[in-house]
Scaffold this active site. Structure first.
Site, short mmCIF file in Angstrom:
data_model
loop_
_atom_site.label_atom_id
_atom_site.label_comp_id
_atom_site.label_asym_id
_atom_site.label_seq_id
_atom_site.Cartn_x
_atom_site.Cartn_y
_atom_site.Cartn_z
N LYS A 168 0.84 -1.21 0.00
CA LYS A 168 0.00 0.00 0.00
C LYS A 168 0.88 1.27 0.00
CE LYS A 168 -3.60 2.68 0.76
NZ LYS A 168 -4.52 3.04 -0.32
N LYS A 237 0.77 11.55 5.32
CA LYS A 237 1.24 10.46 6.19
C LYS A 237 1.83 9.32 5.36
CE LYS A 237 -1.72 7.43 6.80
NZ LYS A 237 -2.88 6.57 7.02
P1 NAD Z 1 -11.24 9.43 8.22
O1 NAD Z 1 -10.43 10.41 8.99
O2 NAD Z 1 -12.34 9.92 7.34
O3 NAD Z 1 -11.90 8.35 9.21
C1 NAD Z 1 -11.27 7.88 10.36
C2 NAD Z 1 -12.34 7.57 11.39
O4 NAD Z 1 -11.69 7.05 12.56
C3 NAD Z 1 -13.12 8.83 11.84
O5 NAD Z 1 -14.51 8.61 11.74
C4 NAD Z 1 -12.68 9.03 13.28
O6 NAD Z 1 -13.68 9.61 14.10
C5 NAD Z 1 -12.36 7.61 13.67
N1 NAD Z 1 -11.48 7.52 14.84
C6 NAD Z 1 -10.40 8.28 15.14
N2 NAD Z 1 -9.86 7.89 16.31
C7 NAD Z 1 -10.62 6.85 16.76
C8 NAD Z 1 -10.57 6.04 17.91
N3 NAD Z 1 -9.63 6.19 18.85
N4 NAD Z 1 -11.52 5.08 18.06
C9 NAD Z 1 -12.49 4.92 17.12
N5 NAD Z 1 -12.59 5.67 16.01
C10 NAD Z 1 -11.66 6.62 15.83
O7 NAD Z 1 -10.19 8.56 7.39
P2 NAD Z 1 -10.49 7.64 6.10
O8 NAD Z 1 -10.32 8.48 4.88
O9 NAD Z 1 -11.75 6.88 6.32
O10 NAD Z 1 -9.21 6.68 6.16
C11 NAD Z 1 -9.12 5.62 7.07
C12 NAD Z 1 -7.86 4.81 6.73
O11 NAD Z 1 -7.96 4.31 5.40
C13 NAD Z 1 -6.57 5.66 6.77
O12 NAD Z 1 -5.53 4.89 7.29
C14 NAD Z 1 -6.36 6.04 5.31
O13 NAD Z 1 -4.99 6.32 5.05
C15 NAD Z 1 -6.87 4.80 4.61
N6 NAD Z 1 -7.40 5.01 3.24
C16 NAD Z 1 -8.19 6.07 2.92
C17 NAD Z 1 -8.68 6.20 1.61
C18 NAD Z 1 -9.56 7.36 1.20
O14 NAD Z 1 -9.77 7.55 -0.01
N7 NAD Z 1 -10.13 8.14 2.12
C19 NAD Z 1 -8.38 5.23 0.65
C20 NAD Z 1 -7.61 4.14 1.02
C21 NAD Z 1 -7.12 4.03 2.32
#
Ligand code: NAD
Length: 292
Positions: A168, A237
């Site tokens: 990734k 990140k």
């Molecule tokens: P986001 O910030 O939208 O969602 C993260 C969620 O985690 C939030 O709802 C937040 O409230 C929750 N959270 C934070 N701390 C927490 C805790 N201690 N306990 C429970 N919940 C908690 O991020 P995202 O875009 O959904 O990305 C999530 C992961 O997937 C990341 O690692 C990102 O790099 C990866 N990712 C994102 C995408 C994208 O297009 N957005 C694509 C592939 C991978």
């Protein structure tokens, strides 16, 4: 079957929906109460924390912003008594080292940890067509494969724990560079009088095409919508993880370093929580033109 989902953000929320749609009995937690309430109205069971989720389910997924948050969540799980957990599936993008550390600790608590980062963005998460890069034992993957099939179209077993995260990292190195390059190229195109529709139509059928061109132009740039999607902070990140890894090999990474600085600029401008297409706005401002 009972499944857990921790983290209901841009990716986690639509993933949770796919698991509900596939008929799983879903136990959920997020620190944002509105997300928890919304998915509960759709049939999920809200929990007070990751510990409670892990006492109810045999397979738990998490989709969290970074490794330190995953670690804090897992610490709660490690401390929970009466765990029913068999496999923890980490969909977050973290470093291979973090994944290996979590797997070792999980094994000591009697459950398996797999790093299964995903790609395809919010659109693929909603459609259940994510690409999944799995790191862990083959027999563990087989246990969770039906649930992964509910959220992904392509499931790759990359190798042992950590290899999914490494894969990734490589992917997002390219994604970050592609976004940075597209931002500059589209602004240059606007400066010489090309409109966005022309550039989109031709580049997506030409050799400059990428995920950014095919998905980010119609979903974000054409709509001038820079919210939701993949946050600048998260891409920053991921590029940072690749730069740190390259440093371990004394490997020069010119493209990655330049892209990282563009993401740093976007963060300094206050675009950290916006989609990565916000990079475009920086070059637009610099060149006094709007890509349209
Ligand atoms: P986001 O910030 O939208 O969602 C993260 C969620 O985690 C939030 O709802 C937040 O409230 C929750 N959270 C934070 N701390 C927490 C805790 N201690 N306990 C429970 N919940 C908690 O991020 P995202 O875009 O959904 O990305 C999530 C992961 O997937 C990341 O690692 C990102 O790099 C990866 N990712 C994102 C995408 C994208 O297009 N957005 C694509 C592939 C991978």
């Amino acid at each position: 079957m009972k499944i857990g989902m921790i983290g209901l953000g841009a990716m986690g929320f639509p993933i949770a929906r796919c698991l509900l749609k596939a008929g799983y009995d879903l136990y959920v937690f997020d620190v944002m109460k509105d997300k928890l309430d919304e998915i509960s109205r759709e049939g999920a069971h809200p929990c007070a924390g990751a510990g409670e989720v892990s006492a109810c389910v045999s397979v738990a997924f998490c989709s969290l912003p970074n490794a330190s948050i995953v670690e804090s969540v897992l610490e709660e799980v490690f401390a929970q008594s009466g765990l029913s957990l068999d496999v923890w599936v980490d969909l977050s993008s973290i470093s291979p080292e973090s994944a290996k550390k979590f797997a070792k600790k999980a094994a000591g608590c009697g459950f398996a940890y797999m790093d299964c980062p995903v790609s395809g963005g919010v659109r693929a998460a909603a459609d259940g067509t994510l690409t999944i890069m799995a790191g862990g034992a083959a027999e563990t993957l087989e246990k969770v494969r039906p649930a992964l099939e509910a959220i992904g179209k392509k499931i790759y077993h990359v190798g042992d724990v950590g290899s999914g995260s490494g894969m990734k990292m490589v992917n997002n190195f390219m994604l970050g560079c592609n976004m940075a390059a597209a931002a500059e190229a589209l602004v240059l195109g606007s400066k010489i009088g090309l409109d966005l529709e022309t550039m989109y139509e031709i580049v997506r059928n030409s050799s400059g095409r990428s995920f950014i061109i095919e998905n980010k132009i119609p979903d974000f740039i054409q709509k001038r919508k820079f919210s939701g999607g993949f946050a600048v902070d998260l891409a920053y990140k991921d590029l940072g993880l690749a730069m740190e890894t390259a440093k371990q090999f004394s490997m020069p990474v010119h493209m990655g370093s330049t892209a990282l600085q563009m993401f740093e600029t976007a963060r300094a401008k206050g675009f950290g929580k916006e989609d990565i297409t916000a990079l475009l706005k920086i070059t637009e401002e610099l060149m006094d033109v709007e890509v349209r």
